[in-house]
Design an enzyme around this catalytic site. Structure first.
Site, PDB file in Angstrom:
ATOM      1  N   GLU A  15      -1.547  -8.797   3.497  1.00  0.00           N
ATOM      2  CA  GLU A  15      -1.399  -9.344   4.851  1.00  0.00           C
ATOM      3  C   GLU A  15      -2.732  -9.758   5.477  1.00  0.00           C
ATOM      4  O   GLU A  15      -2.748 -10.539   6.417  1.00  0.00           O
ATOM      5  CB  GLU A  15      -0.658  -8.359   5.756  1.00  0.00           C
ATOM      6  CG  GLU A  15      -1.402  -7.079   6.108  1.00  0.00           C
ATOM      7  CD  GLU A  15      -1.155  -5.921   5.145  1.00  0.00           C
ATOM      8  OE1 GLU A  15      -0.819  -6.180   3.971  1.00  0.00           O
ATOM      9  OE2 GLU A  15      -1.324  -4.750   5.568  1.00  0.00           O
TER      10      GLU A  15
ATOM     11  N   HIS B 132      -3.625  -4.762   0.491  1.00  0.00           N
ATOM     12  CA  HIS B 132      -3.021  -5.289   1.724  1.00  0.00           C
ATOM     13  C   HIS B 132      -3.080  -6.824   1.746  1.00  0.00           C
ATOM     14  O   HIS B 132      -4.010  -7.396   2.326  1.00  0.00           O
ATOM     15  CB  HIS B 132      -3.769  -4.751   2.952  1.00  0.00           C
ATOM     16  CG  HIS B 132      -3.530  -3.307   3.198  1.00  0.00           C
ATOM     17  ND1 HIS B 132      -2.457  -2.841   3.930  1.00  0.00           N
ATOM     18  CD2 HIS B 132      -4.216  -2.210   2.801  1.00  0.00           C
ATOM     19  CE1 HIS B 132      -2.506  -1.518   3.983  1.00  0.00           C
ATOM     20  NE2 HIS B 132      -3.557  -1.105   3.301  1.00  0.00           N
TER      21      HIS B 132
ATOM     22  N   CYS C 192       0.833  -1.211   0.000  1.00  0.00           N
ATOM     23  CA  CYS C 192       0.000   0.000   0.000  1.00  0.00           C
ATOM     24  C   CYS C 192       0.871   1.266   0.000  1.00  0.00           C
ATOM     25  O   CYS C 192       1.394   1.619  -1.047  1.00  0.00           O
ATOM     26  CB  CYS C 192      -0.986  -0.022   1.162  1.00  0.00           C
ATOM     27  SG  CYS C 192      -2.398   1.043   0.846  1.00  0.00           S
TER      28      CYS C 192
HETATM   29  N1  GLN Z   1      -1.822   6.873   3.037  1.00  0.00           N
HETATM   30  C1  GLN Z   1      -1.950   6.162   1.804  1.00  0.00           C
HETATM   31  C2  GLN Z   1      -3.314   6.347   1.176  1.00  0.00           C
HETATM   32  O1  GLN Z   1      -4.250   6.752   1.819  1.00  0.00           O
HETATM   33  C3  GLN Z   1      -1.646   4.680   2.001  1.00  0.00           C
HETATM   34  C4  GLN Z   1      -2.632   3.995   2.874  1.00  0.00           C
HETATM   35  C5  GLN Z   1      -2.152   2.659   3.390  1.00  0.00           C
HETATM   36  O2  GLN Z   1      -0.973   2.360   3.348  1.00  0.00           O
HETATM   37  N2  GLN Z   1      -3.060   1.861   3.912  1.00  0.00           N
HETATM   38  O3  GLN Z   1      -3.476   6.090   0.018  1.00  0.00           O
END
Ligand code: GLN
Length: 543
Positions: free
Chosen positions: A512, A510, A384
């Site tokens: 994970e 994600h 992400c």
């Molecule tokens: N802050 C980034 C976004 O909002 C990444 C978010 C994250 O890593 N879950 O896109």
């Protein structure tokens, strides 16, 4: 069969591992072929934990239907190997906001809206709803907090009432407490448990089972004492001693007879659980003989291990599945304030993971880590924000666009390689307004991503607001970064990688949240395979 309900409360102190006890019971019942689901009732006033700092609450776990939930839901999913839903996670904030919306809509017209019965009815409705939505035969309901807290008292009242709404044998109550060991006297003390059960009973709940958490074995005489003071048969006073790995807890709880006590109370048949697969998985997860990999986790909440719990668990699952142990080294990204410092702190690691995150603190450190991994061909997995950092770093140091950034960190960035999608631009609310939950992703054949998944189309869980800016797509691809995954209509970049590198892979989602013990996620397995292969090559060279 009508749904049976098992309520899990906690006493004496917080952080007792109630969630792991609930998840372990879930595992043992699932292994007996009951259809189980687990719900968490959280006492705080946030509608969900999505807006909380991870230092307040640990990781935010995301379900496939896009709910931002307590990290215990991650444990539940990993222990019962079942995907949960929004209905499995309820907070006081959600309850009050729903009651107040109903009041405004006139649904209680004429009534004075009160904690009892309106709030308690709403809680009971949410419990029944979770059972219905998940079609559970047995719903385990964990009440967050500790009995006696002002905040959770309304949940305790609701679960007290619950037993009177359905046949007596359809509910069971488990109370988890702490038995502290006093070093000076070398004694285990049951008095806090006695008081905690007394408090619970004063609220109208007689526990059917007591789980005693302790770092020492609890002798029979002490269990008898607890039984005498609490009216719980001694067979139902069970011990949960600290384990090396949380995945051992179901096995310990099986030996202690937790599921059998619960099934007897629920008037359900006890069956022999098929624990052989879990036994094998756990043996691998704790095998002290395995060679250890050293994987760096570069984040900004490294002082609280719960902040990246699903990421660390995914790394452990992937290593164990390939007969390796792991040392996860937490690296505070703020500390990597120069390339030289990154080199110094990362050089003896086997591989690097940059997990998700929000806000600009520590970003430059993450960019130094990514650059170091890319230039030194260190295996790297970006999750992400990790993907966003990989793109920013590539734009700055390969494309020479020195002011490349995400608009999250610099709203006027000259090269906004990560930006806000049109439909996000007018959103002002911060809660539950991100791209959340399961989305499909098309994988490009011939890429490392494709090799890892062995599939053309996958589904993964998202939680982010910003996206790869397509205006830079061509230039980035022309310079050696491959877009290995996109939304099926090609409009969103979901995965990137670098071809001329042993493993430089990052995803906007994600992964994970999908890894389970014994079923590691392909992207983590991909990383670990390369680390092992590199280790083998090194040792061959050395001999
Ligand atoms: N802050 C980034 C976004 O909002 C990444 C978010 C994250 O890593 N879950 O896109």
């Amino acid at each position: 069969m009508s749904t049976k309900y098992v309520f899990v409360t906690g006493g004496v102190v917080s952080s007792l591992g109630k969630g792991i006890v609930a998840a372990s019971l879930g595992h043992l019942l699932t292994e007996r072929n009951y259809k189980v689901s687990i719900q968490k009732l959280d006492p705080y006033l946030n509608v969900d934990p999505g807006t909380m700092n991870p230092y307040q609450h640990g990781e935010v776990f995301v379900t496939e239907d896009g709910a931002e939930t307590d990290l215990d839901l991650g444990h539940y999913e990993r222990f019962i190997d079942t995907n949960l839903k929004q209905a499995n996670s309820v907070t006081s904030g959600r309850i009050y906001s729903d009651v107040i919306s109903k009041e405004r809509r006139g649904e209680y017209l004429g009534a004075t809206v009160q904690m009892v019965p309106h709030v308690t009815n709403e809680i009971k409705e949410k419990i029944r709803n979770a059972a219905k939505e998940t079609a559970a035969e047995i719903l385990i309901v964990e009440v967050g907090g500790t009995v006696g807290d002002i905040e959770s008292s309304i949940f305790i009242e609701a679960i007290r009432q619950f037993k009177n709404d359905i046949p007596r044998n359809d509910t069971a109550y488990i109370h988890v407490t702490l038995v502290p060991h006093l070093k000076a006297a070398d004694e285990l003390k049951t008095k806090p448990t006695q008081h905690s059960v007394e408090l619970l009973r004063s609220k109208g709940i007689q526990p059917d089972v007591i789980v005693l958490r302790s770092d020492k074995s609890i002798p029979k005489a002490l269990r008898e004492k607890v039984s005498l003071f609490t009216d719980v048969p001694v067979t139902n006073v069970i011990e949960s001693k600290d384990c090396k790995s949380i995945y051992q807890v179901p096995l310990v709880m099986q030996r202690e007879g937790l599921a059998s006590c619960v099934l007897a109370k629920l008037n359900l048949e006890d069956k022999k659980p098929g624990l052989s697969v879990w036994n094998e998985v756990v043996a691998k997860l704790i095998n002290p003989e395995y060679p250890k990999l050293k994987i760096g986790l570069v984040g900004k909440y490294t002082k609280l291990s719960d902040a990246y719990i699903s990421v660390s668990e995914s790394i452990r699952h992937a290593c164990a599945a390939q007969d390796h142990g792991v040392e996860i080294v937490s690296i505070l990204s703020d500390d990597l304030d120069s390339y030289a410092r990154a080199e110094e702190m990362l050089c003896d690691l086997d591989g690097i993971v940059v997990p998700g995150g929000f806000g600009d603190r520590g970003i430059e450190g993450k960019l130094n880590a990514v650059r170091w991994a890319r230039e030194n061909k260190k295996p790297f997995l970006g999750l992400c924000l990790g993907l966003q950092c990989a793109v920013i770093e590539f734009a700055r140091n390969v494309l020479g666009r020195k002011n490349a950034n995400s608009v999250e960190f610099d709203s006027a960035a000259a090269d906004p390689v990560i930006h806000l999608m049109e439909e996000q631009k007018d959103i002002e609310d911060k809660g539950a307004t991100m791209r959340l939950g399961l989305y499909p992703c098309k994988i490009k054949p011939g890429t490392k991503a494709h090799q890892a998944y062995g599939l053309n189309l996958i589904d993964e869980r998202h939680r982010h607001r910003y996206e790869f800016n397509n205006a830079y797509r061509e230039e980035i691809e022309a310079n050696g970064m491959v877009i290995s995954g996109t939304s099926p209509d090609d409009s969103l970049v979901e995965m990137i990688e670098i071809t001329d590198h042993p493993y430089f892979v990052a995803c906007q989602f994600h992964p994970e949240f999908l890894s389970r013990p014994g079923k590691p996620h392909p992207l983590f397995s991909g990383l670990v395979k390369v680390l092992i292969q590199q280790g083998n090559e090194l040792s061959q060279k050395a001999s």
